[in-house]
Scaffold this motif. Structure first.
Motif, mmCIF file in Angstrom:
data_model
loop_
_atom_site.group_PDB
_atom_site.id
_atom_site.type_symbol
_atom_site.label_atom_id
_atom_site.label_comp_id
_atom_site.label_asym_id
_atom_site.label_seq_id
_atom_site.Cartn_x
_atom_site.Cartn_y
_atom_site.Cartn_z
ATOM 1 N N ILE A 211 -23.143 -18.453 37.201
ATOM 2 C CA ILE A 211 -22.151 -18.792 36.384
ATOM 3 C C ILE A 211 -21.713 -20.038 36.948
ATOM 4 O O ILE A 211 -21.603 -21.164 36.172
ATOM 5 N N PRO A 212 -21.640 -20.403 38.300
ATOM 6 C CA PRO A 212 -21.226 -21.775 38.772
ATOM 7 C C PRO A 212 -22.324 -23.053 38.434
ATOM 8 O O PRO A 212 -21.919 -24.058 38.380
ATOM 9 N N GLU A 213 -23.617 -22.221 38.494
ATOM 10 C CA GLU A 213 -24.666 -23.298 38.085
ATOM 11 C C GLU A 213 -24.489 -23.658 36.681
ATOM 12 O O GLU A 213 -24.411 -25.080 36.336
ATOM 13 N N MET A 214 -24.109 -22.909 35.620
ATOM 14 C CA MET A 214 -24.016 -23.107 34.409
ATOM 15 C C MET A 214 -22.585 -24.211 34.300
ATOM 16 O O MET A 214 -22.722 -24.935 33.291
ATOM 17 N N GLU A 215 -21.777 -23.844 34.897
ATOM 18 C CA GLU A 215 -20.420 -24.596 34.685
ATOM 19 C C GLU A 215 -20.498 -25.988 35.339
ATOM 20 O O GLU A 215 -19.866 -26.797 34.782
ATOM 21 N N GLN A 216 -21.388 -26.088 36.327
ATOM 22 C CA GLN A 216 -21.513 -27.453 36.860
ATOM 23 C C GLN A 216 -22.159 -28.228 36.058
ATOM 24 O O GLN A 216 -21.817 -29.443 35.899
ATOM 25 N N VAL A 217 -23.298 -27.659 35.441
ATOM 26 C CA VAL A 217 -24.009 -28.570 34.496
ATOM 27 C C VAL A 217 -23.199 -29.053 33.286
ATOM 28 O O VAL A 217 -22.975 -30.445 33.071
ATOM 29 N N LEU A 218 -22.637 -28.086 32.658
ATOM 30 C CA LEU A 218 -21.637 -28.386 31.697
ATOM 31 C C LEU A 218 -20.536 -29.282 31.999
ATOM 32 O O LEU A 218 -20.123 -30.135 30.996
ATOM 33 N N SER A 219 -19.984 -29.338 33.049
ATOM 34 C CA SER A 219 -18.840 -30.052 33.566
ATOM 35 C C SER A 219 -19.259 -31.482 33.635
ATOM 36 O O SER A 219 -18.381 -32.327 33.435
ATOM 37 N N GLN A 227 -15.088 -23.823 32.371
ATOM 38 C CA GLN A 227 -15.200 -22.167 32.726
ATOM 39 C C GLN A 227 -15.579 -21.736 31.534
ATOM 40 O O GLN A 227 -15.211 -21.879 30.175
ATOM 41 N N LEU A 228 -16.597 -20.871 31.754
ATOM 42 C CA LEU A 228 -17.257 -19.872 30.772
ATOM 43 C C LEU A 228 -17.176 -18.378 31.253
ATOM 44 O O LEU A 228 -17.133 -18.158 32.549
ATOM 45 N N THR A 229 -17.379 -17.424 30.280
ATOM 46 C CA THR A 229 -17.636 -16.198 30.296
ATOM 47 C C THR A 229 -19.061 -15.600 30.319
ATOM 48 O O THR A 229 -19.545 -15.872 29.326
ATOM 49 N N PHE A 230 -19.605 -15.013 31.459
ATOM 50 C CA PHE A 230 -20.868 -14.793 31.191
ATOM 51 C C PHE A 230 -21.096 -13.217 31.769
ATOM 52 O O PHE A 230 -20.638 -12.886 32.891
ATOM 53 N N SER A 231 -21.798 -12.486 31.030
ATOM 54 C CA SER A 231 -22.085 -11.167 31.275
ATOM 55 C C SER A 231 -23.448 -10.750 31.226
ATOM 56 O O SER A 231 -24.054 -11.318 30.379
ATOM 57 N N SER A 232 -24.164 -10.079 32.295
ATOM 58 C CA SER A 232 -25.439 -9.971 32.343
ATOM 59 C C SER A 232 -25.727 -8.419 32.352
ATOM 60 O O SER A 232 -24.949 -7.633 32.912
ATOM 61 N N HIS A 233 -27.037 -8.165 31.608
ATOM 62 C CA HIS A 233 -27.268 -6.649 31.292
ATOM 63 C C HIS A 233 -28.901 -6.545 31.705
ATOM 64 O O HIS A 233 -29.395 -7.416 31.329
ATOM 65 N N LEU A 234 -29.180 -5.379 32.209
ATOM 66 C CA LEU A 234 -30.732 -5.137 32.521
ATOM 67 C C LEU A 234 -31.081 -4.211 31.543
ATOM 68 O O LEU A 234 -30.391 -3.042 30.955
ATOM 69 N N VAL A 235 -32.122 -4.577 30.735
ATOM 70 C CA VAL A 235 -32.521 -3.754 29.844
ATOM 71 C C VAL A 235 -34.112 -3.258 29.889
ATOM 72 O O VAL A 235 -34.869 -3.862 30.820
ATOM 73 N N PRO A 236 -34.405 -2.163 29.591
ATOM 74 C CA PRO A 236 -35.810 -1.494 29.934
ATOM 75 C C PRO A 236 -37.030 -2.433 29.450
ATOM 76 O O PRO A 236 -37.786 -1.667 28.487
ATOM 77 N N MET A 237 -37.225 -3.437 29.741
ATOM 78 C CA MET A 237 -38.486 -3.971 29.477
ATOM 79 C C MET A 237 -38.836 -5.058 30.851
ATOM 80 O O MET A 237 -37.922 -5.140 31.572
ATOM 81 N N THR A 238 -40.014 -5.306 30.901
ATOM 82 C CA THR A 238 -40.854 -5.882 32.053
ATOM 83 C C THR A 238 -40.088 -7.299 31.978
ATOM 84 O O THR A 238 -39.705 -7.751 33.093
ATOM 85 N N ARG A 239 -40.519 -8.061 30.946
ATOM 86 C CA ARG A 239 -40.000 -9.712 30.993
ATOM 87 C C ARG A 239 -39.213 -10.058 29.858
ATOM 88 O O ARG A 239 -39.368 -9.329 28.667
ATOM 89 N N GLY A 240 -38.483 -11.187 30.044
ATOM 90 C CA GLY A 240 -37.979 -11.625 28.988
ATOM 91 C C GLY A 240 -36.420 -11.645 29.227
ATOM 92 O O GLY A 240 -35.606 -11.012 29.729
ATOM 93 N N ILE A 241 -35.933 -12.901 28.582
ATOM 94 C CA ILE A 241 -34.169 -13.107 28.580
ATOM 95 C C ILE A 241 -33.863 -13.353 27.329
ATOM 96 O O ILE A 241 -34.566 -14.031 26.431
ATOM 97 N N LEU A 242 -32.634 -12.654 26.956
ATOM 98 C CA LEU A 242 -32.122 -12.970 25.621
ATOM 99 C C LEU A 242 -30.542 -13.333 25.678
ATOM 100 O O LEU A 242 -30.068 -12.490 26.320
#
Length: 345
Positions: A211-219, A227-242
């Motif tokens: 979160i602070p990494e993204m806010e730092q760059v955008l600021s 300030q932004l809202t970030f929610s992270s989820h773990l899904v049953p796959m090996t690789r990948g981010i969406l």
């Protein structure tokens, strides 16, 4: 160049070995792994039996600096900051894939990472390695802080629209989903097969260190705090981010305007692919590659722009971008060693 890979038996280090073993300008000089020191790489990863790789070395300064021109740290946070300052003073280039040099404020780092920060002097020396945005300062840099996986996918999707002023910067919501390899190779209950298979779960809500990494760059881009809202989820796959990103529009724009602007923004960036046909990218479409694919939707009813961004977390989110940064640093063609089509299916 002679390269040393630290944390070579983790997933990021493994991917670095795969890429660099075929890179025309980089020779893998040494591989370092405390947990497997003294073993052949093929004994840990039999699929690399045909690769000519050195025996795994123990983690100490002598092994890190011995003959290396560049050192990659694919280690957990808190490790690289203990070694990189000494390497920098000896003129050795460093690429840090952990979070130790991404944040410019020691206090912010300690708040989010929960352990002591690197010194301010070395934080000031570090260049944030978001390849498509910081090319000019990456050229000739000595220390590159490789971005996190979630920030890479999210920032590449957000920066062009944030620069236009078309959105309310404090309305940003990021819904992020990641494969299990993002947690690393260590054994834990949270990534146990029976806990993750056929299951999706949220984690670190409001507390994720990205979160602070993204806010730092955008600021920095808009020259005011975001300030932004970030929610992270773990899904049953090996690789990948969406990442699905939502933001309120403050201007009247069409989807065609947004797509056209993004295509122009990334016109000369070979690893960012913009969807123009109203479809949305999926993680399978970048699997095993260094691409970031971005698609768009415009919700006229709620006046929201919705952006979908996908990457392979181990490639563009870690090792692939690290090699891309070295290519830029050294003045080589940006795609050198990375011209890998996605694996499909």
């Amino acid at each position: 160049m002679k390269a040393t890979i630290v944390g070579a038996t983790g997933y990021g280090g493994l991917e670095l070995m795969r890429i660099l073993n075929n890179h025309p300008y980089i020779n893998i000089h040494s591989v370092v792994s405390n947990s497997y020191a003294g073993k052949d790489v093929k004994d840990v990863y039999p699929h690399l039996s045909g690769a000519n790789l050195p025996v795994l070395a123990a983690m100490n300064m002598e092994n890190l600096e011995d003959g290396a021109d560049i050192v990659f740290f694919a280690t957990p946070s808190g490790v690289s900051k203990e070694y990189i300052p000494q390497l920098i003073e000896k003129g050795i280039k460093c690429i840090d894939l952990s979070g130790d040099f991404r944040l410019t404020s020691p206090a912010v780092y300690e708040q989010w990472y929960m352990h002591p920060s690197a010194s301010q002097d070395y934080l000031n020396k570090a260049v944030y390695g978001l390849s498509e945005m910081n090319e000019k300062v990456i050229e000739g840099a000595q220390l590159i802080a490789n971005p996190g996986c979630f920030p890479t996918a999210s920032l590449l999707a957000m920066i062009p629209i944030v620069k236009t002023g078309w959105i309310d910067e404090n309305s940003i919501i990021i819904d992020g989903k990641t494969g299990v390899s993002g947690a690393g190779r260590g054994v834990s209950l949270g990534t146990h097969f029976s806990e993750t298979n056929e299951n999706v779960k949220a984690y670190k809500l409001g507390k994720h260190q990205h979160i602070p990494e993204m806010e730092q760059v955008l600021s920095d881009i808009v020259s005011k705090p975001i300030q932004l809202t970030f929610s992270s989820h773990l899904v049953p796959m090996t690789r990948g981010i969406l990442c699905t990103i939502y933001m309120k529009l403050t201007e009247t724009v069409t989807l065609e305007m947004v797509v056209s602007m993004y295509k122009e923004f990334y016109r000369n960036r070979p690893f960012v692919r913009i969807r123009t046909d109203g479809t949305y990218p999926s993680t399978k479409e970048v699997y095993g590659s260094n691409y970031c694919d971005i698609g768009f939707a415009l919700d006229v009813r709620t006046n929201q722009l919705i952006i979908v961004s996908v990457i392979d977390n181990v490639m563009k989110g870690a090792a692939g971008q690290a090699v891309q940064n070295v290519n830029i640093m050294m003045g080589w063609t940006e795609t050198t060693g990375l011209e890998l089509s996605p694996l499909y299916p």
